[in-house]
Write an enzyme that holds these catalytic residues in place. Structure first.
Site, PDB file in Angstrom:
ATOM      1  N   GLN A 169      70.682  72.912  53.687  1.00 41.77           N
ATOM      2  CA  GLN A 169      71.752  73.547  54.475  1.00 41.77           C
ATOM      3  C   GLN A 169      72.569  72.483  55.201  1.00 41.77           C
ATOM      4  O   GLN A 169      72.011  71.630  55.899  1.00 41.77           O
ATOM      5  CB  GLN A 169      71.145  74.531  55.486  1.00 41.77           C
ATOM      6  CG  GLN A 169      72.200  75.295  56.276  1.00 41.77           C
ATOM      7  CD  GLN A 169      71.587  76.337  57.210  1.00 41.77           C
ATOM      8  OE1 GLN A 169      70.359  76.419  57.355  1.00 41.77           O
ATOM      9  NE2 GLN A 169      72.433  77.124  57.840  1.00 41.77           N
ATOM     10  N   HIS A 180      75.152  81.642  55.452  1.00 38.38           N
ATOM     11  CA  HIS A 180      76.078  81.911  54.356  1.00 38.38           C
ATOM     12  C   HIS A 180      75.309  82.116  53.073  1.00 38.38           C
ATOM     13  O   HIS A 180      74.293  81.471  52.836  1.00 38.38           O
ATOM     14  CB  HIS A 180      77.096  80.778  54.196  1.00 38.38           C
ATOM     15  CG  HIS A 180      76.509  79.410  54.144  1.00 38.38           C
ATOM     16  ND1 HIS A 180      76.066  78.738  55.272  1.00 38.38           N
ATOM     17  CD2 HIS A 180      76.285  78.574  53.103  1.00 38.38           C
ATOM     18  CE1 HIS A 180      75.611  77.550  54.925  1.00 38.38           C
ATOM     19  NE2 HIS A 180      75.712  77.432  53.609  1.00 38.38           N
ATOM     20  N   LEU A 181      75.813  83.024  52.266  1.00 35.01           N
ATOM     21  CA  LEU A 181      75.264  83.258  50.941  1.00 35.01           C
ATOM     22  C   LEU A 181      76.236  82.679  49.925  1.00 35.01           C
ATOM     23  O   LEU A 181      77.418  83.035  49.918  1.00 35.01           O
ATOM     24  CB  LEU A 181      75.068  84.761  50.690  1.00 35.01           C
ATOM     25  CG  LEU A 181      74.104  85.469  51.654  1.00 35.01           C
ATOM     26  CD1 LEU A 181      74.033  86.960  51.317  1.00 35.01           C
ATOM     27  CD2 LEU A 181      72.714  84.851  51.587  1.00 35.01           C
TER      28      LEU A 181
HETATM   29  P1  AMP Z   1      75.223  74.582  52.534  1.00 32.62           P
HETATM   30  O1  AMP Z   1      75.081  73.194  52.005  1.00 32.62           O
HETATM   31  O2  AMP Z   1      74.313  75.581  51.878  1.00 32.62           O
HETATM   32  O3  AMP Z   1      75.121  74.633  54.043  1.00 32.62           O
HETATM   33  O4  AMP Z   1      76.669  75.076  52.114  1.00 32.62           O
HETATM   34  C1  AMP Z   1      77.799  74.791  52.860  1.00 32.62           C
HETATM   35  C2  AMP Z   1      78.946  74.926  51.918  1.00 32.62           C
HETATM   36  O5  AMP Z   1      80.136  74.995  52.690  1.00 32.62           O
HETATM   37  C3  AMP Z   1      79.108  73.775  50.938  1.00 32.62           C
HETATM   38  O6  AMP Z   1      78.998  74.258  49.616  1.00 32.62           O
HETATM   39  C4  AMP Z   1      80.490  73.233  51.251  1.00 32.62           C
HETATM   40  O7  AMP Z   1      81.193  72.813  50.111  1.00 32.62           O
HETATM   41  C5  AMP Z   1      81.150  74.428  51.919  1.00 32.62           C
HETATM   42  N1  AMP Z   1      82.237  74.119  52.814  1.00 32.62           N
HETATM   43  C6  AMP Z   1      82.259  73.210  53.816  1.00 32.62           C
HETATM   44  N2  AMP Z   1      83.438  73.222  54.434  1.00 32.62           N
HETATM   45  C7  AMP Z   1      84.188  74.174  53.834  1.00 32.62           C
HETATM   46  C8  AMP Z   1      85.512  74.675  54.023  1.00 32.62           C
HETATM   47  N3  AMP Z   1      86.323  74.194  54.981  1.00 32.62           N
HETATM   48  N4  AMP Z   1      85.941  75.659  53.205  1.00 32.62           N
HETATM   49  C9  AMP Z   1      85.155  76.149  52.245  1.00 32.62           C
HETATM   50  N5  AMP Z   1      83.901  75.734  52.024  1.00 32.62           N
HETATM   51  C10 AMP Z   1      83.413  74.751  52.797  1.00 32.62           C
END
Ligand code: AMP
Length: 116
Positions: free
Chosen positions: A96, A102-103
């Site tokens: 994470q 988030h899903l």
């Molecule tokens: P996680 O690694 O499971 O916490 O997923 C976080 C996700 O958020 C990653 O896949 C990132 O690419 C995505 N993310 C981070 N910043 C943004 C943003 N500004 N808009 C869309 N997705 C984002």
């Protein structure tokens, strides 16, 4: 619940742009900025919850609404017939990187198992 604001709060507040695909009173869904599949959407609660591990008994309604929003997004983006993957990374070992529940909804290609 984490008190720290994340980038997802800014997306909810429309302070930074996102490619939003679905929204209701409780949830928001938008395309991931670094897609790992032809379709890669994040479904989040508008209320800040850190991750799956921080869900409380009183969060059952929002937890259910998140899953229902996933189904809506999948139908909207034509993933329902072919299938898709839903992922919730939780904590450090889960990978994470944003501390707002988030899903990930991933589709448009054949998924592999086990994940990395
Ligand atoms: P996680 O690694 O499971 O916490 O997923 C976080 C996700 O958020 C990653 O896949 C990132 O690419 C995505 N993310 C981070 N910043 C943004 C943003 N500004 N808009 C869309 N997705 C984002």
């Amino acid at each position: 619940m984490s008190e720290a604001s994340t980038i997802f709060d800014k997306i909810i507040a429309r302070e930074i742009p996102a490619d939003i695909v679905y929204e209701n009173d409780d949830c928001l869904a938008f395309h991931d900025i670094q897609p790992q599949a032809p379709v890669h959407v994040l479904v989040i609660p508008k209320r800040r919850i850190e991750n799956v591990a921080s869900l409380q008994d009183g969060d059952s309604e929002i937890a259910g609404k998140l899953l229902l929003a996933v189904g809506h997004v999948a139908r909207q983006l034509n993933l329902a017939e072919t299938g898709y993957r839903v992922v919730a990374n939780c904590g450090a070992d889960g990978g994470q990187s944003v501390d707002h529940l988030h899903l990930h909804v991933l589709g448009g290609r054949q998924m592999k198992w086990p994940p990395g």
